[in-house]
Design a protein around this motif. Structure first.
Motif, mmCIF file in Angstrom:
data_model
loop_
_atom_site.group_PDB
_atom_site.id
_atom_site.type_symbol
_atom_site.label_atom_id
_atom_site.label_comp_id
_atom_site.label_asym_id
_atom_site.label_seq_id
_atom_site.Cartn_x
_atom_site.Cartn_y
_atom_site.Cartn_z
ATOM 1 N N PRO A 180 14.667 85.846 38.071
ATOM 2 C CA PRO A 180 14.999 84.503 38.563
ATOM 3 C C PRO A 180 16.133 84.589 39.588
ATOM 4 C CG PRO A 180 16.072 84.890 36.457
ATOM 5 C CD PRO A 180 15.304 86.141 36.786
ATOM 6 N N HIS A 181 16.126 83.689 40.555
ATOM 7 C CA HIS A 181 17.185 83.620 41.562
ATOM 8 C C HIS A 181 17.578 82.160 41.785
ATOM 9 C CE1 HIS A 181 17.277 87.799 43.093
ATOM 10 N NE2 HIS A 181 16.023 87.824 42.672
ATOM 11 N N ARG A 182 18.864 81.953 41.972
ATOM 12 C CA ARG A 182 19.354 80.621 42.327
ATOM 13 C C ARG A 182 19.385 80.516 43.844
ATOM 14 N NH1 ARG A 182 24.597 77.992 43.011
ATOM 15 N NH2 ARG A 182 25.564 80.039 42.867
ATOM 16 N N ILE A 183 18.791 79.452 44.373
ATOM 17 C CA ILE A 183 18.817 79.232 45.812
ATOM 18 C C ILE A 183 19.440 77.871 46.104
ATOM 19 C CG2 ILE A 183 16.744 80.636 46.128
ATOM 20 C CD1 ILE A 183 15.231 78.011 46.774
ATOM 21 N N ILE A 209 19.731 82.390 49.810
ATOM 22 C CA ILE A 209 19.532 83.189 48.605
ATOM 23 C C ILE A 209 20.412 84.427 48.703
ATOM 24 C CG2 ILE A 209 17.583 84.492 49.585
ATOM 25 C CD1 ILE A 209 16.264 84.328 46.785
ATOM 26 N N ARG A 210 20.897 84.904 47.557
ATOM 27 C CA ARG A 210 21.750 86.094 47.547
ATOM 28 C C ARG A 210 20.916 87.366 47.407
ATOM 29 N NH1 ARG A 210 27.285 85.271 46.910
ATOM 30 N NH2 ARG A 210 27.935 83.269 46.046
ATOM 31 N N ASP A 211 21.358 88.407 48.069
ATOM 32 C CA ASP A 211 20.707 89.698 47.897
ATOM 33 C C ASP A 211 21.425 90.503 46.821
ATOM 34 O OD1 ASP A 211 23.058 90.509 49.072
ATOM 35 O OD2 ASP A 211 22.127 91.529 50.776
ATOM 36 N N GLY A 212 20.863 91.667 46.470
ATOM 37 C CA GLY A 212 21.512 92.595 45.532
ATOM 38 C C GLY A 212 21.846 91.957 44.192
ATOM 39 N N GLY A 213 22.963 92.386 43.637
ATOM 40 C CA GLY A 213 23.442 91.815 42.386
ATOM 41 C C GLY A 213 23.092 92.617 41.154
ATOM 42 N N TYR A 214 23.004 93.951 41.279
ATOM 43 C CA TYR A 214 22.644 94.785 40.134
ATOM 44 C C TYR A 214 23.868 95.193 39.327
ATOM 45 C CZ TYR A 214 21.373 98.939 37.451
ATOM 46 O OH TYR A 214 21.204 99.841 36.438
ATOM 47 N N SER A 215 23.731 95.114 38.007
ATOM 48 C CA SER A 215 24.697 95.679 37.071
ATOM 49 C C SER A 215 23.911 96.298 35.924
ATOM 50 C CB SER A 215 25.633 94.598 36.525
ATOM 51 O OG SER A 215 26.312 95.077 35.361
ATOM 52 N N PRO A 216 24.255 97.496 35.465
ATOM 53 C CA PRO A 216 23.481 98.140 34.385
ATOM 54 C C PRO A 216 23.610 97.434 33.044
ATOM 55 C CG PRO A 216 25.437 99.428 34.906
ATOM 56 C CD PRO A 216 25.339 98.361 35.965
ATOM 57 N N THR A 265 20.220 83.203 54.818
ATOM 58 C CA THR A 265 19.506 81.958 55.095
ATOM 59 C C THR A 265 18.098 82.241 55.602
ATOM 60 O OG1 THR A 265 21.557 80.790 55.627
ATOM 61 C CG2 THR A 265 19.512 79.820 56.432
ATOM 62 N N ILE A 266 17.134 81.539 55.028
ATOM 63 C CA ILE A 266 15.733 81.630 55.441
ATOM 64 C C ILE A 266 15.266 80.237 55.836
ATOM 65 C CG2 ILE A 266 13.378 82.181 54.698
ATOM 66 C CD1 ILE A 266 14.574 84.188 52.741
ATOM 67 N N LYS A 267 14.660 80.123 57.017
ATOM 68 C CA LYS A 267 14.193 78.832 57.515
ATOM 69 C C LYS A 267 12.678 78.747 57.405
ATOM 70 C CE LYS A 267 17.998 78.164 60.794
ATOM 71 N NZ LYS A 267 18.371 77.933 62.225
ATOM 72 N N SER A 268 12.203 77.553 57.095
ATOM 73 C CA SER A 268 10.762 77.355 57.012
ATOM 74 C C SER A 268 10.137 77.341 58.403
ATOM 75 C CB SER A 268 10.446 76.042 56.292
ATOM 76 O OG SER A 268 10.838 74.923 57.086
ATOM 77 N N LEU A 269 8.851 77.647 58.446
ATOM 78 C CA LEU A 269 8.079 77.605 59.680
ATOM 79 C C LEU A 269 6.836 76.755 59.443
ATOM 80 C CD1 LEU A 269 8.246 81.378 60.708
ATOM 81 C CD2 LEU A 269 9.519 79.476 61.755
ATOM 82 N N PRO A 270 6.392 76.019 60.457
ATOM 83 C CA PRO A 270 5.186 75.211 60.270
ATOM 84 C C PRO A 270 3.957 76.078 60.082
ATOM 85 C CG PRO A 270 5.894 75.175 62.568
ATOM 86 C CD PRO A 270 6.968 75.874 61.800
ATOM 87 N N ARG A 271 3.123 75.670 59.150
ATOM 88 C CA ARG A 271 1.837 76.325 58.935
ATOM 89 C C ARG A 271 0.833 75.226 58.621
ATOM 90 N NH1 ARG A 271 0.967 81.386 54.879
ATOM 91 N NH2 ARG A 271 2.781 82.120 56.098
ATOM 92 N N VAL A 329 6.490 76.215 55.518
ATOM 93 C CA VAL A 329 6.418 77.318 54.563
ATOM 94 C C VAL A 329 7.556 78.296 54.799
ATOM 95 C CG1 VAL A 329 5.039 79.299 53.794
ATOM 96 C CG2 VAL A 329 3.902 77.150 54.377
ATOM 97 N N ALA A 330 8.122 78.806 53.708
ATOM 98 C CA ALA A 330 9.068 79.926 53.778
ATOM 99 C C ALA A 330 8.764 80.870 52.633
ATOM 100 C CB ALA A 330 10.506 79.433 53.688
ATOM 101 N N GLU A 331 8.754 82.162 52.920
ATOM 102 C CA GLU A 331 8.497 83.155 51.884
ATOM 103 C C GLU A 331 9.808 83.583 51.244
ATOM 104 O OE1 GLU A 331 6.164 87.406 51.129
ATOM 105 O OE2 GLU A 331 6.288 86.556 53.143
ATOM 106 N N ILE A 332 9.789 83.740 49.928
ATOM 107 C CA ILE A 332 10.970 84.238 49.207
ATOM 108 C C ILE A 332 10.923 85.761 49.294
ATOM 109 C CG2 ILE A 332 12.192 84.299 47.010
ATOM 110 C CD1 ILE A 332 10.907 81.635 46.332
ATOM 111 N N SER A 333 11.499 86.269 50.362
ATOM 112 C CA SER A 333 11.443 87.701 50.643
ATOM 113 C C SER A 333 12.544 88.053 51.625
ATOM 114 C CB SER A 333 10.069 88.059 51.239
ATOM 115 O OG SER A 333 10.007 89.415 51.601
ATOM 116 N N LEU A 334 13.154 89.217 51.450
ATOM 117 C CA LEU A 334 14.179 89.711 52.367
ATOM 118 C C LEU A 334 13.704 91.023 52.970
ATOM 119 C CD1 LEU A 334 17.420 89.062 50.258
ATOM 120 C CD2 LEU A 334 16.375 87.579 51.976
#
Length: 488
Positions: A270-273, A351-358, A371-377, A382-387
Motif C-alpha cells: 500500500p502507498h499513501r498518495i 507519491i513517495r519512492d523507496g522506504g525500505y526497512s528490514p 509528482t505524476i500528472k494525468s494524461l488524456p486518454r 489517466v495516470a499510471e502508479i509507476s516510477l
C-alpha cells in the motif's frame, strides 16, 4: 420511411458518441474488469464466534507451532488470547487455533463424537456448500480492518488437516462430509468472497484493491491440499496444485527482491498518495490490468474513509482538504498488475519512492515525493502508479520482526517450495525441477544479503514447524531437501 430510418440511426449514433467510456474500457480495451461483491455471513451465523469471553482466568496452554497458546474451551469451542488484545483475560475465536485444535484432538473419542455438532456450531455455509471458519471482526490487523468479515486460506487449510486426520481415523459418512465441505471452502471464488483466485490461494482476501497473494499463506495452503490429494488420491486437486505452482514458477520474480536478495512477503504494497483534482467531485477509479492472462482485470472505486475504519490495503480516501479539495488516498501497487488511476477530469498526484526497512511490513514513507500528472486518454484522464527513475516498492520484502528477530517467512518460502516439489503426485518433473532451482537459488543468495546482525531462520527449524500440523510427514530430515553445501 427512408428519411425516418436515417434519423433514428443518426440519433442512436449521436447518443452512443456522447456516452463516456468506462475506466475498464479505457485501460483494457473492453468491459472485462471484476469488482468483487463478497458473500458475508449473517450476524446470527456469527453469533458463537463473534463473542469475546472475559473469564477472569488465565486459560490453559495449548500447543501450537511449538509455542504455548493461551486457550479456553467454551461449549467445546476453543477461544484464544490474541497478542493485540491487551487484556490477558479476554479470549476470542481464532480459526487457525481452531484448525490446530481439531488436528490435535482428532484421536480423542469424545471429540470424534462431538465434532459434527461443534463444527456446525461455528462453521459458515458458503454458496458452494463449503464450510468456512471466519475471523470475527475483533482483529485490528492492518489487512483485516473494515466491514468485511473474511476467512483465510492459511487457517482454513489448517482445519483441512484436522478434518483429514479425523476422517482417516473415523472413516464415516459424517467425517467424509465434513472433510469435503471444509475442502470446498478453499475452492470458493475470490470474486464472490472466497479465497480461491484459481491460480493461487489467498491468505487474506482483499475486496477493495487488487487480490494480494501472500506467499507463505499460499504455500501453506498448498502443502495441506497436497496431503489431501495424496491421501484421497484426488487428481483434480493435484491438477489444481500443479496449475498454482506453474503460475508461481512463471511469475516467481514478483516474490523476490533481486537487489536486496530476499523474498517478498507478498506481491502488493500500500502507498499513501496526495491527489490534486482539477474539479470538485470528479469521479476516480483504479484499474488493475493483469500482466498474466490467467488473472482477471479489476475495477475498484475508492471508499471515503475519513475515520480510518477500513483496511490499510483498501483503496480509500482518508482526508479531503477543505481549503483546496486535495485528497489523501491509499492505493496499492503490485508486481502482477499494471495499476492506473482513471478520472473524468485531469488530476495529478504525489507519491513517495523507496522506504525500505528490514523491520517493517510496508514502505515507511520516508522517500522523496514524486509528482505524476494525468494524461488524456479517450474521454478520460489517466495516470499510471509507476516510477521509471526511482524505486516504487510493490511487494514488500519479508522482515526480521519476529520475537527472536530472525526472518522466518523467507526460509518458509524456500522449504515449502522444496517440500512441494518432492511430494506432489501430479506428473510434471520439469515443473518440480524449476521449483527446486528457484528455491535453492534463493537460499544460495542468502550469502549476498546485506543485513548486518540480521539472521534468517534455519531450514531445519522451519521444516519441523511445517510438519507439526501436516497430516502427512513425508519429509522429516532437511538433508532430503537441501544439499550439504547450502545448509546453514
Amino acid at each position: 420511411m427512408t428519411k425516418y430510418l436515417f434519423a433514428v440511426i443518426f440519433f442512436i449514433l449521436l447518443e452512443c458518441a456522447t456516452v463516456a467510456s468506462s475506466p475498464c474500457q479505457i485501460i483494457t480495451g473492453g468491459d472485462n474488469c471484476i469488482t468483487p461483491y463478497p458473500f458475508q455471513p449473517s450476524v446470527e451465523d456469527l453469533g458463537t464466534t463473534a463473542t469475546i469471553h472475559d473469564t477472569g482466568e488465565a486459560g490453559f496452554d495449548f500447543e501450537m507451532y511449538g509455542n504455548g497458546q493461551k486457550t479456553i474451551l467454551v461449549g467445546g469451542v476453543p477461544f484464544s488470547r490474541y497478542w493485540q488484545l491487551k487484556d490477558p483475560t479476554k479470549f476470542v475465536f481464532h480459526p487457525m487455533v481452531f484448525g490446530r485444535y481439531v488436528f490435535n484432538s482428532a484421536d480423542d473419542l469424545a471429540f470424534q463424537q462431538n465434532v459434527n455438532y461443534i463444527t456446525n456450531k461455528i462453521g459458515i455455509s458458503l454458496p458452494n456448500d463449503g464450510l468456512a471458519f471466519y475471523y470475527p471482526n475483533h482483529y485490528p490487523l492492518n489487512r483485516m480492518r473494515g466491514p468485511d468479515i473474511v476467512y483465510s486460506a492459511i487457517s482454513q487449510s489448517e482445519a483441512l488437516a484436522g478434518y483429514l486426520r479425523i476422517d482417516t481415523l473415523v472413516n464415516s459418512r459424517m467425517s467424509r462430509n465434513l472433510l469435503k465441505r471444509v475442502k470446498d471452502a478453499l475452492f470458493f471464488p475470490h470474486s464472490e468472497g472466497g479465497v480461491d483466485l484459481n491460480v493461487a490461494q489467498l491468505e487474506i482476501p482483499l475486496y477493495r484493491s487488487n487480490p494480494e497473494i501472500i506467499l507463505n499463506g499460499w504455500l501453506h495452503s498448498l502443502l495441506h491440499l497436497n496431503d489431501y490429494a495424496v491421501i484421497m488420491n484426488d487428481m483434480k486437486v493435484a491438477k489444481y496444485i500443479e496449475q498454482n505452482l506453474e503460475f508461481f514458477a512463471d511469475n516467481h520474480k514478483v516474490w523476490y527482491d533481486s537487489e536486496r536478495f530476499i523474498s517478498r512477503y507478498s506481491d502488493t504494497s500500500p502507498h499513501r498518495i496526495l491527489l490534486s483534482p482539477s474539479k470538485k467531485g470528479q469521479e476516480l477509479s483504479l484499474v488493475y490490468r493483469a500482466r498474466d492472462n490467467r488473472l482477471q482485470n479489476y475495477l475498484i472505486k475508492p471508499v471515503i474513509d475519513l475515520t480510518n475504519d477500513y483496511s490499510g490495503f483498501d483503496v480509500r480516501i482518508s482526508d479531503i482538504n477543505r481549503f483546496n479539495g486535495n485528497l489523501t488516498m491509499t492505493v496499492t501497487c503490485t508486481g502482477l498488475f499494471d495499476t492506473f488511476i482513471v478520472s473524468t477530469d485531469p488530476f495529478s498526484f504525489k507519491i513517495r519512492d523507496g522506504g525500505y526497512s528490514p523491520h517493517r511490513a510496508t514502505p515507511d514513507g520516508s522517500g522523496d515525493w514524486i509528482t505524476i500528472k494525468s494524461l488524456p486518454r479517450g474521454d478520460q484522464d489517466v495516470a499510471e502508479i509507476s516510477l521509471k527513475d526511482s524505486e516504487l516498492i510493490c511487494g514488500y520484502p519479508t522482515n526480521f520482526s519476529k520475537a527472536n528477530t530472525k526472518n522466518y517467512y523467507h526460509t518458509q518460502h524456500i522449504v515449502a517450495l522444496l517440500y512441494l516439489a518432492e511430494t506432489t503426485i501430479y506428473e510434471n518433473q520439469v515443473l518440480n525441477s524449476r521449483l527446486k532451482k528457484i528455491a535453492l537459488e534463493w537460499l544460495e543468495n542468502n550469502n549476498s544479503f546485506n543485513g548486518e546482525g540480521l539472521e534468517f531462520e534455519t531450514p531445519k527449524k522451519v521444516l519441523a514447524g511445517i510438519n507439526r500440523g501436516k497430516a502427512l510427514n513425508q519429509i522429516t530430515d532437511i538433508s532430503e531437501l537441501i544439499p550439504p553445501d547450502l545448509r546453514p
